[in-house]
Design a protein around this motif. Structure first.
Motif, PDB file in Angstrom:
ATOM      1  N   VAL A 276      14.858   4.866  10.301  1.00  0.00           N
ATOM      2  CA  VAL A 276      14.899   6.051   9.441  1.00  0.00           C
ATOM      3  C   VAL A 276      14.911   5.594   7.979  1.00  0.00           C
ATOM      4  O   VAL A 276      15.674   4.694   7.603  1.00  0.00           O
ATOM      5  CB  VAL A 276      16.141   6.919   9.736  1.00  0.00           C
ATOM      6  CG1 VAL A 276      16.234   8.062   8.732  1.00  0.00           C
ATOM      7  CG2 VAL A 276      16.081   7.465  11.154  1.00  0.00           C
ATOM      8  N   GLY A 277      14.045   6.193   7.187  1.00  0.00           N
ATOM      9  CA  GLY A 277      13.949   5.834   5.778  1.00  0.00           C
ATOM     10  C   GLY A 277      12.855   4.840   5.479  1.00  0.00           C
ATOM     11  O   GLY A 277      12.569   4.572   4.297  1.00  0.00           O
ATOM     12  N   SER A 278      12.246   4.265   6.552  1.00  0.00           N
ATOM     13  CA  SER A 278      11.128   3.346   6.321  1.00  0.00           C
ATOM     14  C   SER A 278       9.946   4.098   5.735  1.00  0.00           C
ATOM     15  O   SER A 278       9.665   5.239   6.117  1.00  0.00           O
ATOM     16  CB  SER A 278      10.716   2.686   7.644  1.00  0.00           C
ATOM     17  OG  SER A 278      11.749   1.876   8.157  1.00  0.00           O
ATOM     18  N   THR A 279       9.253   3.460   4.824  1.00  0.00           N
ATOM     19  CA  THR A 279       8.112   4.095   4.155  1.00  0.00           C
ATOM     20  C   THR A 279       6.867   3.257   4.328  1.00  0.00           C
ATOM     21  O   THR A 279       6.932   2.044   4.551  1.00  0.00           O
ATOM     22  CB  THR A 279       8.385   4.293   2.664  1.00  0.00           C
ATOM     23  OG1 THR A 279       8.631   3.021   2.053  1.00  0.00           O
ATOM     24  CG2 THR A 279       9.581   5.205   2.438  1.00  0.00           C
ATOM     25  N   SER A 280       5.741   3.920   4.203  1.00  0.00           N
ATOM     26  CA  SER A 280       4.449   3.243   4.243  1.00  0.00           C
ATOM     27  C   SER A 280       4.076   2.781   2.852  1.00  0.00           C
ATOM     28  O   SER A 280       4.758   3.100   1.863  1.00  0.00           O
ATOM     29  CB  SER A 280       3.375   4.193   4.776  1.00  0.00           C
ATOM     30  OG  SER A 280       3.130   5.225   3.833  1.00  0.00           O
ATOM     31  N   SER A 281       2.992   2.032   2.776  1.00  0.00           N
ATOM     32  CA  SER A 281       2.436   1.732   1.458  1.00  0.00           C
ATOM     33  C   SER A 281       1.976   3.043   0.823  1.00  0.00           C
ATOM     34  O   SER A 281       1.630   4.002   1.519  1.00  0.00           O
ATOM     35  CB  SER A 281       1.273   0.750   1.586  1.00  0.00           C
ATOM     36  OG  SER A 281       0.268   1.290   2.442  1.00  0.00           O
ATOM     37  N   THR A 282       1.983   3.104  -0.495  1.00  0.00           N
ATOM     38  CA  THR A 282       1.663   4.350  -1.191  1.00  0.00           C
ATOM     39  C   THR A 282       0.247   4.320  -1.751  1.00  0.00           C
ATOM     40  O   THR A 282      -0.305   3.262  -2.034  1.00  0.00           O
ATOM     41  CB  THR A 282       2.664   4.615  -2.325  1.00  0.00           C
ATOM     42  OG1 THR A 282       2.678   3.482  -3.206  1.00  0.00           O
ATOM     43  CG2 THR A 282       4.056   4.878  -1.780  1.00  0.00           C
TER      44      THR A 282
END
Length: 389
Positions: A276-282
């Protein structure tokens, strides 16, 4: 004004007179004699001025950081009406009512441009004469003839009937300094400054004594009693108020006709979001406004089109049978590196020349536990609204 933004994965009179002339040839005693008896040469008396319907101010040149000195910013047409009465027959002597005007001595007015309450924005007035020439009013020793018409009436309608003459003016607001030298704050033009007076006249003169564009000498006599020798002095706000009030130069930008801004965020697997809270490249993108006024400081707000989020900084995914679950979308404001919130928070846009921009980055974020996540389509949509404080 709101605009959508979508996030998706993966990629007749002339003929009458001719007829009348033909009839006059057939019946000279009946028609020609009647016409000659009806038209009476007269003089204009009891002149009074009234303002006609001035049109609203129209933007001519946008005020940006590159607007050249001398540019016309705003302009409008104004009709000034001279109301008068006929003073009886003047025999065979024809008279004209002449409209004239000039700026008096006082504050120097280069090129006929008077200062206003906004330093750097000047006021110019011209007359659109019936001969098709636009005549600028300047500081001259004597007034200049701007319009004229014959004073004569139809005796069959009564000698004391009223009439009026319309003089059409054009008011212009002129940029007189580089835009960077304009004062900050609201640019509301409300009055003409300085000691020079805009002096307008309505004068009865013998026919052809005055020619349009030529100097006019206003006679001192008052014979017959009440003959038009009417001055109309204007100063300060009264000059702007002829035909209506002032105008505020807006602090806005040109808002393009946005439809949808597509932002492709890419395709990812669950393994790319381990917790939870992991993000992808933007993915970077930006929103831009053009032709901004020199004092424009636009702001922007964002709204989630899918209601019900618990975190105002996370954009919900659009619902569909194949929608992914346990994920959302975030946007980063590259001006402050903070997440965009979809709760009406105002964000300043950065001025770059005559444009305003907000650079952004968008990507996915995991919001659900292992039991809550599901792969699928991950679309989202936000609306953005511009304000100009």
């Amino acid at each position: 004004m709101s605009h959508p933004m979508a996030f998706r994965p993966g990629g007749l009179r002339r003929r009458f007179y001719r007829a009348a002339q033909v009839a006059a040839c057939l019946l000279p005693g009946l028609i020609a004699g009647a016409v000659q008896a009806a038209i009476v040469q007269s003089q204009a008396v009891q002149c009074e001025f009234s303002n006609g319907a001035g049109r609203s101010w129209q933007a001519v040149t946008p005020l940006t950081s590159t607007t050249p000195v001398g540019a016309v910013l705003y302009q409008r047409s104004v009709a000034l009406i001279t109301n008068y009465r006929y003073g009886g027959s003047s025999g065979n002597v024809a008279h004209e009512l002449v409209s004239a005007g000039h700026w008096t001595a006082g504050t120097p007015l280069p090129d006929g441009i008077a200062p206003t309450n906004i330093s750097g924005i000047g006021f110019k007035i011209s007359a659109s004469s019936s001969d098709g020439i636009l005549r600028e009013l300047s500081q001259t020793a004597k007034p200049i003839a701007l319009e004229k018409e014959l004073v004569r009436f139809d005796s069959n309608a009564g000698q004391n009937q009223r009439s009026q003459m319309v003089t059409n003016y054009v008011q212009s607001l002129i940029l007189t300094v580089p835009p960077s030298q304009l004062p900050s704050g609201e640019l509301r033009v409300e009055r003409v400054d300085g000691s020079s007076t805009l002096m307008l006249y309505a004068v009865d003169l013998l026919k052809d004594v005055a020619s349009l564009g030529g100097e006019v000498t206003v006679p001192n006599n008052n014979i017959p009693l009440g003959i038009c020798r009417k001055p109309y002095p204007l100063m300060g706000p009264a000059i702007i108020d002829v035909g209506g009030g002032g105008v505020t130069v807006p602090k806005t930008c040109v808002v393009e006709s946005y439809k949808t801004i597509p932002v492709k965020l890419g395709r990812f697997s669950l393994a790319d979001f381990p917790k939870v809270g992991s993000t992808s490249s933007t993915v970077p993108f930006h929103i831009e406004l053009s032709q901004c006024a020199v004092n424009a400081r636009p702001q922007i707000t964002f709204t989630d089109k899918v209601a019900g989020h618990s975190d105002p900084s996370i954009l919900n995914l659009s619902a569909s049978p194949n929608a992914a679950k346990g994920f959302g979308i975030i946007m980063i404001n590259d001006l402050n590196q903070q997440r965009i919130k979809y709760d009406g928070t105002l964000y300043d846009m950065q001025r770059v020349g005559d444009s305003a921009i907000i650079p952004l980055r968008a990507g996915y974020i995991r919001t659900g536990s292992d039991a809550e996540v599901k792969v699928g389509d991950a679309d989202g949509a936000a609306e953005f609204t511009f304000t100009f404080p």
